[in-house]
Scaffold this active site. Structure first.
Site, PDB file in Angstrom:
ATOM      1  N   LYS A   1       0.876  -1.069  -0.102  1.00 46.12           N
ATOM      2  CA  LYS A   1      -0.111   0.090   0.061  1.00 46.12           C
ATOM      3  C   LYS A   1       0.857   1.277  -0.063  1.00 46.12           C
ATOM      4  O   LYS A   1       1.515   1.752   0.950  1.00 46.12           O
ATOM      5  CB  LYS A   1      -0.804  -0.256   1.145  1.00 46.12           C
ATOM      6  CG  LYS A   1      -2.305   0.702   1.182  1.00 46.12           C
ATOM      7  CD  LYS A   1      -2.076   2.096   0.751  1.00 46.12           C
ATOM      8  CE  LYS A   1      -1.771   3.076   1.737  1.00 46.12           C
ATOM      9  NZ  LYS A   1      -1.745   4.261   1.412  1.00 46.12           N
TER      10      LYS A   1
ATOM     11  N   GLU B   1       9.212   2.384  10.965  1.00 47.45           N
ATOM     12  CA  GLU B   1      10.406   3.180  11.128  1.00 47.45           C
ATOM     13  C   GLU B   1       9.770   4.618  10.892  1.00 47.45           C
ATOM     14  O   GLU B   1       9.017   4.721   9.954  1.00 47.45           O
ATOM     15  CB  GLU B   1      11.198   2.994   9.735  1.00 47.45           C
ATOM     16  CG  GLU B   1      11.306   1.382   9.678  1.00 47.45           C
ATOM     17  CD  GLU B   1      12.800   0.910   9.004  1.00 47.45           C
ATOM     18  OE1 GLU B   1      13.841   1.518   9.405  1.00 47.45           O
ATOM     19  OE2 GLU B   1      12.613   0.067   8.358  1.00 47.45           O
TER      20      GLU B   1
ATOM     21  N   CYS C   1      13.875  11.417   6.150  1.00 48.70           N
ATOM     22  CA  CYS C   1      13.691  11.393   7.738  1.00 48.70           C
ATOM     23  C   CYS C   1      14.912  11.628   8.364  1.00 48.70           C
ATOM     24  O   CYS C   1      15.276  11.876   9.554  1.00 48.70           O
ATOM     25  CB  CYS C   1      13.123  10.038   8.131  1.00 48.70           C
ATOM     26  SG  CYS C   1      14.351   8.711   6.713  1.00 48.70           S
TER      27      CYS C   1
ATOM     28  N   GLU D   1       8.923  17.366  14.531  1.00 53.40           N
ATOM     29  CA  GLU D   1       9.721  17.018  13.021  1.00 53.40           C
ATOM     30  C   GLU D   1       8.688  17.849  12.057  1.00 53.40           C
ATOM     31  O   GLU D   1       7.523  17.848  11.904  1.00 53.40           O
ATOM     32  CB  GLU D   1       9.298  15.748  12.573  1.00 53.40           C
ATOM     33  CG  GLU D   1      10.116  15.224  11.459  1.00 53.40           C
ATOM     34  CD  GLU D   1       9.760  13.828  10.992  1.00 53.40           C
ATOM     35  OE1 GLU D   1       8.495  13.396  10.841  1.00 53.40           O
ATOM     36  OE2 GLU D   1      10.617  13.163  10.332  1.00 53.40           O
TER      37      GLU D   1
HETATM   38  P1  NAD Z   1       2.617   9.055   6.610  1.00 58.37           P
HETATM   39  O1  NAD Z   1       2.534   8.456   8.072  1.00 58.37           O
HETATM   40  O2  NAD Z   1       1.534  10.243   6.491  1.00 58.37           O
HETATM   41  O3  NAD Z   1       2.047   8.084   5.519  1.00 58.37           O
HETATM   42  C1  NAD Z   1       2.715   6.844   5.403  1.00 58.37           C
HETATM   43  C2  NAD Z   1       1.994   5.809   4.999  1.00 58.37           C
HETATM   44  O4  NAD Z   1       0.868   5.459   5.852  1.00 58.37           O
HETATM   45  C3  NAD Z   1       1.177   5.975   3.609  1.00 58.37           C
HETATM   46  O5  NAD Z   1       1.140   5.006   2.767  1.00 58.37           O
HETATM   47  C4  NAD Z   1      -0.285   6.482   4.073  1.00 58.37           C
HETATM   48  O6  NAD Z   1      -1.200   5.960   3.236  1.00 58.37           O
HETATM   49  C5  NAD Z   1      -0.395   5.349   5.349  1.00 58.37           C
HETATM   50  N1  NAD Z   1      -1.477   5.427   6.338  1.00 58.37           N
HETATM   51  C6  NAD Z   1      -1.932   7.139   6.476  1.00 58.37           C
HETATM   52  N2  NAD Z   1      -2.715   6.870   7.591  1.00 58.37           N
HETATM   53  C7  NAD Z   1      -2.807   5.404   7.832  1.00 58.37           C
HETATM   54  C8  NAD Z   1      -3.551   4.576   8.771  1.00 58.37           C
HETATM   55  N3  NAD Z   1      -4.409   5.184   9.721  1.00 58.37           N
HETATM   56  N4  NAD Z   1      -3.267   3.214   8.899  1.00 58.37           N
HETATM   57  C9  NAD Z   1      -2.375   2.705   8.031  1.00 58.37           C
HETATM   58  N5  NAD Z   1      -1.721   3.366   6.934  1.00 58.37           N
HETATM   59  C10 NAD Z   1      -1.933   4.834   6.966  1.00 58.37           C
HETATM   60  O7  NAD Z   1       4.000   9.551   6.291  1.00 58.37           O
HETATM   61  P2  NAD Z   1       4.573  10.249   5.067  1.00 58.37           P
HETATM   62  O8  NAD Z   1       4.022  11.619   5.113  1.00 58.37           O
HETATM   63  O9  NAD Z   1       4.246   9.490   3.849  1.00 58.37           O
HETATM   64  O10 NAD Z   1       6.000  10.055   5.236  1.00 58.37           O
HETATM   65  C11 NAD Z   1       6.903  11.055   6.008  1.00 58.37           C
HETATM   66  C12 NAD Z   1       7.011  10.634   7.310  1.00 58.37           C
HETATM   67  O11 NAD Z   1       7.991   9.313   7.146  1.00 58.37           O
HETATM   68  C13 NAD Z   1       8.161  11.413   8.170  1.00 58.37           C
HETATM   69  O12 NAD Z   1       7.816  11.391   9.480  1.00 58.37           O
HETATM   70  C14 NAD Z   1       9.482  10.666   8.029  1.00 58.37           C
HETATM   71  O13 NAD Z   1      10.485  11.121   9.093  1.00 58.37           O
HETATM   72  C15 NAD Z   1       9.152   9.236   8.110  1.00 58.37           C
HETATM   73  N6  NAD Z   1      10.052   8.388   7.341  1.00 58.37           N
HETATM   74  C16 NAD Z   1      10.943   7.846   8.114  1.00 58.37           C
HETATM   75  C17 NAD Z   1      11.805   6.852   7.412  1.00 58.37           C
HETATM   76  C18 NAD Z   1      12.685   5.778   8.214  1.00 58.37           C
HETATM   77  O14 NAD Z   1      13.551   5.245   7.817  1.00 58.37           O
HETATM   78  N7  NAD Z   1      12.638   5.971   9.584  1.00 58.37           N
HETATM   79  C19 NAD Z   1      12.061   6.809   6.250  1.00 58.37           C
HETATM   80  C20 NAD Z   1      11.147   7.698   5.362  1.00 58.37           C
HETATM   81  C21 NAD Z   1      10.287   8.370   6.013  1.00 58.37           C
END
Ligand code: NAD
Length: 501
Positions: free
Chosen positions: A179, A260, A294, A389
């Site tokens: 997803k 993560e 991130c 963040e």
């Molecule tokens: P997000 O949490 O908004 O979305 C991530 C995923 O979760 C998407 O596919 C989204 O559709 C899905 N999602 C949203 N609501 C959900 C729910 N209720 N249940 C299940 N899935 C759901 O994050 P984003 O904006 O896509 O990414 C940015 C974030 O990711 C930042 O906080 C960044 O630090 C983090 N990040 C961390 C790493 C790492 O390796 N630690 C790497 C990349 C990004």
């Protein structure tokens, strides 16, 4: 890029049980530098279609589980070869769909290829298991897959992160549903095309784009799902962790969750630092991909003795960055991902203006979802902009009197993802190695751009649960270890072999 521009606006459908399914609902994925340009129309799965995908995964699992690990590894190597062949095209899709510069997008294709080859090799290593045999007794330690894995990925590494999580789950023998984040669903569709071309059997891998807040919780809570590999925000990650812990009616196992999450990463600069190196490293770590990594640096903690000199040079170096659409090869800072992100970052900038001094605020190009880089100085350690963040091109500079204070401030958030130190003082370098609480610490270099195997990546505290991506312990999370002990002190076998009573 000209070739890809001609392909913009096509439809991409979910892949369920080996078929591309035309769904009733679709959404548009747009170019953040020019939101009128539609990169692709993406089919959005319904709850019924999610259920069909789970049923197909369940049906495909017994066969995939029995497929030899070597064969599964070969499939990953074929996917890696296809990515290498399509390198330029994949990078160009990232320029259009998520506003990456071509150089960074190219690096990301390399990372995706590395994940495929590394996990292929790792699975072959783990597949050997081990034996501890004694006279009269054999003991065999080996691994089996967990079952059905749901992969939920973010948009900021639209190819490498979904590839890494997905191929890790697949090579371990799990049937996997991907997803992707809505804003990067077209690139995820390219990954799906590649896995199909590499020969993934129907039902084993399924591409299920859709609304995260609707289809996400349905998949996470489903009693037939065994594990969730998530990368994204802390808010969503914590929610998934809690939801997956609840035993659902009919569920006969506990779910494994890898989450993560974000960071509030700091670079410490002491008075012995080489400022030529430190300024360039901070600018690159804070503003490449508009701070939307991130691992990005969002705090710089500077010793008083060099604070003013450092800030003056940081401001001038930042001012030299070219901001604009990433289709222009001269661009160093592109757009942020969407209007929602732009508005949220602007709110943080407004808060920052009440909390600290503005050392630099660069102009914001129009149209598109742009934010000019902002540097705040004299930021108090407990300011909102020093704790939360922001995920945009906003950098806070903090002043400290001693190195101990610098390390304390660096550790003073809920996160522990990446961190950096610029110093030429051996005792400070040793102290940082021992006391800087981050998953990935970088000394006298930038803090982004981890390479698979060389710098396995991931944090702790509220930056995540699970072992590092691209590291030796990663695949273990997708497997169940088993031990079979057999007493072989017998006087031959009973002669019933082949006799069906
Ligand atoms: P997000 O949490 O908004 O979305 C991530 C995923 O979760 C998407 O596919 C989204 O559709 C899905 N999602 C949203 N609501 C959900 C729910 N209720 N249940 C299940 N899935 C759901 O994050 P984003 O904006 O896509 O990414 C940015 C974030 O990711 C930042 O906080 C960044 O630090 C983090 N990040 C961390 C790493 C790492 O390796 N630690 C790497 C990349 C990004």
């Amino acid at each position: 890029m000209q070739t890809i521009r001609q392909q913009l606006g096509k439809a991409y459908w979910p892949l369920i049980n080996g078929e591309w399914i035309a769904t009733a609902a679709t959404f548009a994925s747009v170019n953040p530098a020019n939101p009128e340009e539609i990169v692709g129309q993406v089919g959005s799965i319904s709850i019924e279609e999610a259920e069909q995908a789970i049923a197909a995964a369940k049906a495909a699992f017994p066969r995939w589980q029995r497929t030899p690990a070597q064969q599964r590894s070969k499939l990953l190597c074929r996917a890696a070869d296809l990515m290498a062949q399509r390198r330029a095209e994949l990078a160009a899709w990232m320029v259009f769909e998520v506003g990456k510069t071509l150089q960074e997008a190219d690096g990301e294709v390399s990372e995706a290829i590395d994940f495929c080859r590394y996990y292929a090799g790792e699975m072959e290593r783990l597949d050997q298991g081990y034996d501890r045999n004694l006279p009269g007794e054999t003991n065999r330690y080996h691994y089996q897959p967990r079952g059905i894995a749901v992969v939920i990925s973010p948009w900021n590494f639209p190819l490498a992160i979904p590839t890494g999580m997905t191929v890790a789950a697949l090579v371990s023998g799990n049937c996997t549903l991907l997803k992707p984040a809505e804003p990067s669903s077209v690139i995820a569709a390219k990954l799906a095309e590649i896995l199909v071309e590499a020969g993934i059997p129907p039902g084993v891998f399924q591409y299920v784009p859709g609304r995260g807040s609707v289809v996400g919780p349905y998949l996470v809570k489903h009693p037939d799902v065994h594990m969730i590999a998530f990368t994204g925000s802390q808010e969503v990650g914590c929610r998934i962790y809690a939801e997956a812990a609840v035993l659902q009616p009919g569920q006969k196992h506990l779910k494994q969750v890898i989450a993560e999450m974000g960071g509030k990463n700091a670079i410490v600069i002491d008075q012995s630092a080489d400022l030529d190196q430190a300024v360039a490293g901070v600018v690159q770590s804070a503003f490449s991909y508009s701070g939307q990594k991130c691992s990005a640096c969002s705090r710089v903690i500077v010793l008083n003795a060099i604070y003013d000199r450092f800030v003056a040079r940081l401001v001038e170096a930042t001012r030299s960055l070219n901001i604009g659409p990433t289709v222009d090869p001269a661009t160093q800072v592109g757009p942020v991902i969407n209007a929602q992100a732009r508005d949220r970052i602007q709110e943080y900038i407004a808060k920052g203006k009440a909390e600290a001094d503005v050392a630099l605020e660069m102009p914001t190009p129009e149209p598109g979802y742009f934010i000019g880089p902002v540097v705040f100085s004299e930021v108090p350690p407990d300011a909102v902009i020093a704790q939360e963040e922001i995920f945009g091109p906003v950098l806070s500079v903090l002043r400290v009197q001693t190195f101990d204070e610098a390390i304390n401030l660096a550790n003073g958030t809920h996160y522990a993802l990446t961190g950096g130190l610029y110093s030429r003082t051996p005792s400070h370098i040793e102290q940082a190695k021992a006391q800087f609480e981050v998953g990935n610490l970088y000394i006298n270099r930038g803090i982004t751009g981890a390479i698979v195997d060389r710098q396995p990546f991931g944090g702790f505290k509220l930056s995540g649960v699970g072992s590092k991506a691209g590291g030796r312990d990663y695949l273990l999370q997708f497997l169940e270890p088993r031990v079979v002990t057999e007493n072989i002190q017998r006087q031959g076998f009973a002669p019933i072999e082949g006799v069906d009573e």
